[in-house]
Write an enzyme that holds these catalytic residues in place. Structure first.
Site, PDB file in Angstrom:
ATOM      1  N   ARG A 103      56.808  47.030  33.710  1.00 29.04           N
ATOM      2  CA  ARG A 103      55.560  47.659  34.115  1.00 29.04           C
ATOM      3  C   ARG A 103      55.333  47.379  35.586  1.00 29.04           C
ATOM      4  O   ARG A 103      55.267  46.231  35.995  1.00 29.04           O
ATOM      5  CB  ARG A 103      54.428  47.074  33.263  1.00 29.04           C
ATOM      6  CG  ARG A 103      53.206  47.908  33.226  1.00 29.04           C
ATOM      7  CD  ARG A 103      52.218  47.338  32.253  1.00 29.04           C
ATOM      8  NE  ARG A 103      51.542  46.168  32.783  1.00 29.04           N
ATOM      9  CZ  ARG A 103      50.356  45.743  32.362  1.00 29.04           C
ATOM     10  NH1 ARG A 103      49.741  46.369  31.389  1.00 29.04           N
ATOM     11  NH2 ARG A 103      49.806  44.688  32.885  1.00 29.04           N
ATOM     12  N   THR A 107      50.807  49.837  39.655  1.00 27.76           N
ATOM     13  CA  THR A 107      50.329  51.049  38.981  1.00 27.76           C
ATOM     14  C   THR A 107      50.166  50.881  37.476  1.00 27.76           C
ATOM     15  O   THR A 107      49.541  51.716  36.823  1.00 27.76           O
ATOM     16  CB  THR A 107      51.328  52.206  39.199  1.00 27.76           C
ATOM     17  OG1 THR A 107      52.568  51.844  38.579  1.00 27.76           O
ATOM     18  CG2 THR A 107      51.570  52.471  40.669  1.00 27.76           C
ATOM     19  N   ASP A 199      51.732  36.546  29.984  1.00 28.88           N
ATOM     20  CA  ASP A 199      52.891  37.437  30.077  1.00 28.88           C
ATOM     21  C   ASP A 199      53.972  36.932  29.123  1.00 28.88           C
ATOM     22  O   ASP A 199      54.580  35.880  29.362  1.00 28.88           O
ATOM     23  CB  ASP A 199      53.398  37.448  31.532  1.00 28.88           C
ATOM     24  CG  ASP A 199      54.540  38.437  31.725  1.00 28.88           C
ATOM     25  OD1 ASP A 199      55.479  38.453  30.903  1.00 28.88           O
ATOM     26  OD2 ASP A 199      54.497  39.195  32.711  1.00 28.88           O
ATOM     27  N   ASP A 202      57.527  36.223  30.594  1.00 33.07           N
ATOM     28  CA  ASP A 202      57.588  34.991  31.376  1.00 33.07           C
ATOM     29  C   ASP A 202      57.522  33.750  30.492  1.00 33.07           C
ATOM     30  O   ASP A 202      58.207  32.755  30.746  1.00 33.07           O
ATOM     31  CB  ASP A 202      56.438  34.957  32.387  1.00 33.07           C
ATOM     32  CG  ASP A 202      56.739  35.785  33.623  1.00 33.07           C
ATOM     33  OD1 ASP A 202      57.919  36.100  33.856  1.00 33.07           O
ATOM     34  OD2 ASP A 202      55.789  36.117  34.356  1.00 33.07           O
TER      35      ASP A 202
END
Ligand code: PRP
Length: 210
Positions: A103, A107, A199, A202
């Site tokens: 991603r 944006t 995340d 991560d």
């Protein structure tokens, strides 16, 4: 069956809570993602087709069943890799088709960087694996790729989802079935799921640097 299945189970609630914790280190995080992936896969495979067969036990011959469809597992890189091995243990004869999507941070749009989906001979059922369904951009891109391949039955398995992502998938791929462990409150201004778990990629791969 409705298209959205928020799987509610004591084990799921327990493990999702641990998964969310900022104290949870990558080793445990990986284990939890795998455990939850199995619970989701159990739900998502309830309607797999079977054919009848016979099996010889040490005593007699008896009737039994075997899976009769071609099943594809589609982990979205990177975070979906955390779900693949445990699900493959449940479905050892499944095919694994990787899709690389990240991603774009500015944006929030998905960018495809790996896809080797062939032009023909689609699987009968595809399970898309990604722990996070945020805006839904990545999931819609993956599911659309599979629909274009010709897969008749597509299912999305995500641990945590935002309502916005669920609605986007429902609107763009209406026949996709969605299986999630938890539907969270919202996306924040950076399109992160809140309360969420941070995340997932991560945290699985220990690449979180703050
Ligand atoms: C995360 C997550 C999903 C996607 C969800 O991946 O694993 O793939 O974002 O967001 P969306 O619903 O708004 O598309 P990320 O881009 O962080 O890549 P990674 O798995 O490599 O960390």
């Amino acid at each position: 069956m409705t298209n959205v299945n928020a799987v509610d189970h004591p084990l799921i609630r327990h493990h999702v809570t641990r998964l969310r914790s900022v104290e949870t280190k990558p080793e445990e995080f990986r284990t939890l993602v795998g455990r939850l992936a199995v619970l989701l896969a159990y739900e998502a495979t309830q309607d797999l087709q079977l054919t009848s067969t016979e099996v010889e036990t040490p005593l007699v011959t008896t009737s039994g069943h075997k899976l009769s469809e071609r099943i594809g597992l589609v982990p979205i890189l990177r975070a979906g890799l955390g779900m693949i091995d445990p699900v493959l243990n449940l479905l050892p004869s499944a095919e694994v088709w990787h899709l690389g999507l990240y991603r774009d941070e500015s944006t929030a749009q998905p960018v495809e960087y790996y896809s080797k989906i062939p032009a023909n001979q689609p699987v009968d059922v595809a399970l898309v694996l990604d722990p996070m369904l945020a805006t839904g951009g990545s999931a819609v891109a993956a599911l659309t790729t599979l629909k274009n391949w010709g897969v008749p039955c597509v299912k999305l398995l995500s641990v945590i989802a935002a309502p916005e992502g669920i609605e986007f998938v429902k609107s763009e791929v209406p026949d996709a079935q969605i299986f999630v462990c938890a539907v969270d409150k919202k996306l924040n201004s950076q399109k992160f799921i809140v309360p969420g778990l941070g995340d997932a990629g991560d945290r699985i791969f220990n690449t979180r640097h703050e």
